[in-house]
Design an enzyme around this catalytic site. Sequence first.
Site, short mmCIF file in Angstrom:
data_model
loop_
_atom_site.label_atom_id
_atom_site.label_comp_id
_atom_site.label_asym_id
_atom_site.label_seq_id
_atom_site.Cartn_x
_atom_site.Cartn_y
_atom_site.Cartn_z
N TYR A 57 20.35 -22.09 -22.58
CA TYR A 57 19.08 -22.59 -22.01
C TYR A 57 17.97 -22.33 -23.03
O TYR A 57 17.18 -23.22 -23.36
CB TYR A 57 18.80 -21.89 -20.69
N LYS A 142 13.65 -5.22 -22.19
CA LYS A 142 13.47 -6.50 -21.49
C LYS A 142 14.44 -6.49 -20.32
O LYS A 142 15.64 -6.73 -20.46
CB LYS A 142 13.74 -7.68 -22.41
S1 IVH Z 1 5.69 -8.86 -20.53
C1 IVH Z 1 2.41 -11.70 -21.31
N1 IVH Z 1 7.53 -6.99 -20.56
O1 IVH Z 1 10.61 -11.41 -19.41
C2 IVH Z 1 3.65 -10.93 -21.23
N2 IVH Z 1 8.09 -9.11 -19.65
O2 IVH Z 1 8.91 -14.23 -20.42
C3 IVH Z 1 4.27 -11.02 -19.90
N3 IVH Z 1 10.39 -9.21 -18.78
O3 IVH Z 1 10.35 -13.17 -16.88
C4 IVH Z 1 5.59 -10.41 -19.77
N4 IVH Z 1 10.95 -7.15 -19.26
O4 IVH Z 1 9.63 -10.89 -16.15
C5 IVH Z 1 7.24 -8.26 -20.24
N5 IVH Z 1 9.05 -5.22 -20.62
C6 IVH Z 1 8.74 -6.48 -20.29
C7 IVH Z 1 9.68 -7.33 -19.67
C8 IVH Z 1 9.32 -8.64 -19.36
C9 IVH Z 1 11.35 -8.28 -18.72
C10 IVH Z 1 10.54 -10.59 -18.30
C11 IVH Z 1 9.40 -11.11 -17.50
C12 IVH Z 1 9.46 -12.57 -17.78
C13 IVH Z 1 10.06 -12.65 -19.12
C14 IVH Z 1 8.97 -12.93 -20.14
#
Ligand code: IVH
Length: 706
Positions: A57, A142
């Site tokens: 994807y 992440k």
């Molecule tokens: S920051 C502006 N930090 O990854 C930044 N996202 O596209 C906003 N995610 O689905 C996100 N772990 O839910 C951030 N430590 C982390 C994260 C995280 C997972 C996910 C988030 C989103 C995708 C980012």
Amino acid sequence: MAEGAFSMTTPDMFTPLEPASVSDPVAARMDALRRQLHHHAHRYYVLDEPQIPDADYDRMFQELQALEALHPELTSPDSPTRRVGGKPLQQFASVRHAVPMLSIRTETDTEASGAQNFDARVRKELGLGASDPPVEYVAELKFDGLAINLRYENGVLAQAATRGDGEVGEDVTQNIRTIRQIPLRLSKDAPPVLEVRGEVYMRRDDFESLNEKQREKMARGIKGEKTFVNPRNAAAGAVRQLDPAIAARRPLSFFAYGLGEVTPEEEGGPLFETHFELLMTLKSWGFPVADLTGTAQGASELIAFHEKIGRQRDQLPYDIDGVVYKVNSLALQKKLGFVTREPRWAVAHKYPAQEQITTVLGIDVQVGRTGKLTPVAKLAPVFVGGVTVTNATLHNEDEARRKDVRIGDTVIVRRAGDVIPEVVSVLLDKRVQDAPMFTMPRKCPVCGSDAVREEGEADYRCTGGLFCAAQRKEAILHYSHRRAVEIEGLGDKLVEQLVDANVIRALPDLYRLGLSALVALDRMADKSANNLLEALEKSKATTLPRFLFGLGIRHVGEATAKALARHFGKFEAIMDATEEQLLAVNDVGPIVAKSIRTFFDQPHNREVVAQLRACGVRWKEGEAAARAPQPLSGKTFVITGTLPTLSRDQAKDLVEAAGGKVAGSVSKKTDYVVAGAEAGSKLVKAQALGVAVIDEADLLTLLSRY
Ligand code: IVH
């Protein structure tokens, strides 16, 4: 991934295209990508049933992004790159986010250079030169779950919303309230308006037990129940479950990683200078923040973090699909700003995908050491989880049926850490017409003996235990066990060598071993070779129960072997007994009777027995039980301490030969405790319960009295 398995992602599509001359095929390509991405985003976000691995994807998404950058005139307002997620479900109320929920750019270069690329971009944007100090980052995990915005008003959880398309999400407050890790009320120093953003996820152990429960429900025939593909889908399904009572039973967890709308500083809101400070404040307000979060100076420390987490990844209690790097200084974040909907100050650095697509070339059935048959999918080689995978276990008949994997199928395979590769799901729309369903063979693929699946068991087993090459080592070890025919000095290392060197192809070959073959083995001196030959010779004079036990018939343990020998007296009588006759033996139930019958119905097993006897294996046969005296029948003994002349095993054999039972612990039902020197707690218990305590001499008298 398998070349061409997904035609839209062949690598040649990544080669830069000349803008003007080929604009038509490019437009068509972009349109196709958009449609594919819409379809898969719907499967993923709305239905929680993805059809392709995330990596594919992402690849399509990036290809579309790249094409849009090259051909801005061909972008379309409904492009998936303009959105962050999927459509909200109609049933949940819509929530417009006060501050849009953004996405982060993904660095798909899984090598260290991924971190370097990001650092280099940040430095360039900030106008830093080689001599300037390193940029400080926060390195986070992440998490592989679902992004949630938690809105607190005056310290109380007022609303929880999914990301949705980034602008409008779904109101899932009821469900989110059921997550214990999420505070419902904050401490006094929290600002009047506070939106905390983070990931709702499911721990791996919680996921396993949830799926276990789901399997039970399915087995009980409860309609509408299914198992979940992975923790992320289970978490997403739970959050978007319309019935909060069901959501409450799904074990969810949460990690905070950022903010949405917050009361501004002028109105008494908090003032943060760095992202790390913000995270630590969230922690002090009661939000879970992952312990593995830390600051890093420049690219080298980001690389070190990526590598460290990469090593720990499989041991973590939850799934992650990468790490996230964020510029720590909020002032610098502001300076860096955004490109479309992605901040320039953050990036997700992935690990090699643990799921890939490939095709099933065949389905083999492997036979384990103990005769267990395991269906294994043979795959077109695919690089997944850091290694090339060509096999994936289908576990057993039920699993193979449940997944319904067929030859020629396109499947998603998963390999995480040291866990054996698994077929996660079949892409049904790619199934070759008329591909036949897999069925377990009824004969052992190694030796041709009957393969049977007993009631209440998941596995098929080969019944040619003595003959089957796959079970050779196990059969020899079992036969030579101390409590079976007993061949002193024949341990697993030696059996391994003998079988691997092809010196022993079948059990009777043991008795055909010569000195020269033995001394030719590794680490085998003349003396030990002679000892083994002597032990083999000695083992030939055995007893009927030991021999029977040594054959390794499924469900025929030592006690059953003794009961059979006592009941029938002669080996032939056992070998030829009908199931009904076998059922007449104490302790022999239908499963055991059937197992014995099946074993002796295999001509190869009978042949091996005949050969063993021809080699000189012999025992004293007795009379059938009806005529044999059973002086201690119905009496239960416990033997404890060191007896003066008999070993405990010998005493046990004597008691059992006379029809008595030997138990491991003393109870009111015990008739005699035979106590030797240094008898301990069992003797004390016997005295406390008033059980008769005798010594070895008394036991021998008891035995001779009859
Ligand atoms: S920051 C502006 N930090 O990854 C930044 N996202 O596209 C906003 N995610 O689905 C996100 N772990 O839910 C951030 N430590 C982390 C994260 C995280 C997972 C996910 C988030 C989103 C995708 C980012």
